[in-house]
Design a protein around this motif. Sequence first.
Motif, PDB file in Angstrom:
ATOM      1  N   PRO A  45     -14.270   1.624  11.453  1.00 53.42           N
ATOM      2  CA  PRO A  45     -14.668   0.722  10.367  1.00 53.42           C
ATOM      3  C   PRO A  45     -15.536   1.457   9.348  1.00 53.42           C
ATOM      4  N   VAL A  46     -15.426   1.066   8.090  1.00 49.26           N
ATOM      5  CA  VAL A  46     -16.247   1.656   7.035  1.00 49.26           C
ATOM      6  C   VAL A  46     -17.660   1.083   7.122  1.00 49.26           C
ATOM      7  N   ARG A  47     -18.665   1.988   7.161  1.00 53.11           N
ATOM      8  CA  ARG A  47     -20.062   1.558   7.153  1.00 53.11           C
ATOM      9  C   ARG A  47     -20.524   1.465   5.706  1.00 53.11           C
TER      10      ARG A  47
ATOM     11  N   LEU B 205      -4.413   1.581   8.578  1.00 44.96           N
ATOM     12  CA  LEU B 205      -5.759   1.155   8.208  1.00 44.96           C
ATOM     13  C   LEU B 205      -5.767  -0.229   7.576  1.00 44.96           C
ATOM     14  N   ILE B 206      -4.718  -0.526   6.799  1.00 41.90           N
ATOM     15  CA  ILE B 206      -4.693  -1.776   6.036  1.00 41.90           C
ATOM     16  C   ILE B 206      -4.187  -2.956   6.858  1.00 41.90           C
ATOM     17  N   CYS B 207      -3.486  -2.677   7.938  1.00 34.11           N
ATOM     18  CA  CYS B 207      -2.882  -3.758   8.745  1.00 34.11           C
ATOM     19  C   CYS B 207      -3.966  -4.511   9.516  1.00 34.11           C
ATOM     20  N   PRO B 208      -4.194  -5.792   9.245  1.00 37.77           N
ATOM     21  CA  PRO B 208      -5.301  -6.522   9.875  1.00 37.77           C
ATOM     22  C   PRO B 208      -5.066  -6.852  11.343  1.00 37.77           C
ATOM     23  N   SER B 209      -3.810  -6.818  11.777  1.00 33.79           N
ATOM     24  CA  SER B 209      -3.513  -7.234  13.158  1.00 33.79           C
ATOM     25  C   SER B 209      -3.208  -6.065  14.088  1.00 33.79           C
TER      26      SER B 209
ATOM     27  N   ILE C   7       0.818  -1.210   0.000  1.00 31.26           N
ATOM     28  CA  ILE C   7       0.000   0.000   0.000  1.00 31.26           C
ATOM     29  C   ILE C   7       0.854   1.263   0.000  1.00 31.26           C
ATOM     30  N   CYS C   8       2.108   1.154   0.475  1.00 34.30           N
ATOM     31  CA  CYS C   8       2.985   2.335   0.546  1.00 34.30           C
ATOM     32  C   CYS C   8       4.426   1.925   0.277  1.00 34.30           C
TER      33      CYS C   8
END
Length: 289
Positions: A69-71, A50-54, A20-21
Motif C-alpha cells: 500500500p502507498v504510505r 495494482l489497480i485491481c481492487p479485488s 489502465i492498460c
Amino acid sequence: MPLVTIDPGLCLKDGLCARICRKVFSHKAEGTVPVIEHEAFCNACGHCALICPSGAIRLDGVPADKIHPVRRDLIPSYEQVRELIASRRSIRTFQKRPVEKEVIGRIIEGARFAPSAKNTGSTRFIVVQDGTLIRAIASATADWLGKTAKRLKNPLWRKLYLMTGARDAEGMARWVGRFRLMAESMRQGTDLVLFDAPALILFHADRSVRFADENANLALQNGTLIACSLGLGSFYTGYVVTASGRDKAIPRLVGLPEDHRIYGGLALGYPEIRFSRWIERNPAMVTWM
C-alpha cells in the motif's frame, strides 16, 4: 503458463484494468469480465495488478507479497521536493570517512525504482569502496584524458573528435587545457577526477538493451536525490563514464562483463563543506502549444 490471468470469480467487472492498460486488455461491455487480448504487449509493469481492487488479476513474477500500500503520509509535499532539488549541489570535498554499506544500499534501493523503457530494469550497479581501486580508476581516467589531449594536437583528430561543449576551436582548446591539467595533477598526486571520494557507484548495463543509457541515468538521478536526503554529497563522474567507453582500462579494473557498458557514475561521500544557500537557475525556456 500465461503471463496474465483474470479470476472471473473475483473480478468486479469494473474494467479498471482495461482503462489502465489498453494495450493488453479490452472491456467489451459493462458488467462483463475484461478480456486479455494482447498478452504479448505486456511489460509486466504491474499496473493492472495494482489497480485491481479485488485481487482478481494474477501477473507472473508479481506475487501478492510484492504489492504494498502507498504510505501517503510519507510522501513529501511539492515544496519539500522542490527544496531538495533546488538545494542539491555537486559536492567534491569529502570528509575522510567511509560511507557505510547500508547507506549505499539505501541509495541503490531508490535508484532501482527509477522507470525504465519497457520495464526492462536493465541497470546494474558496481559499488567501489576500496580506496586503492578508486584511485586506480581516477588514474586510468586521467591517463586517458592526457592521451586524448595529445591526440587533439593533431588538426585531423580535432575535426574527427566530436566533444559536447567543444564544437569550435576556442571550446576545444579549453577542453584540451582541462584534460592536460587533470592528467598532470594526477601525476603530481592530486585527484581532480574523483577528488578522493570514499565511494563510487557505477551504473552499467548490457549494451544491446535499447535505451540502456537513458535507463541508467534515470536510476542515477534517483540516486542523487536519495544521497542528498541522507546527508551525503555526490557528483556525476562524467570523465570516468566517457573514459570507460573509449578505453578498456576501467572496465578491466572493475570486472565489467564484456557485453556491458558503464552509462553513469556517482561519486559519494560525507561533505566536508556544506551549502546553506542555493542559487537560481536560468528561467525555463518553454514553448506552450
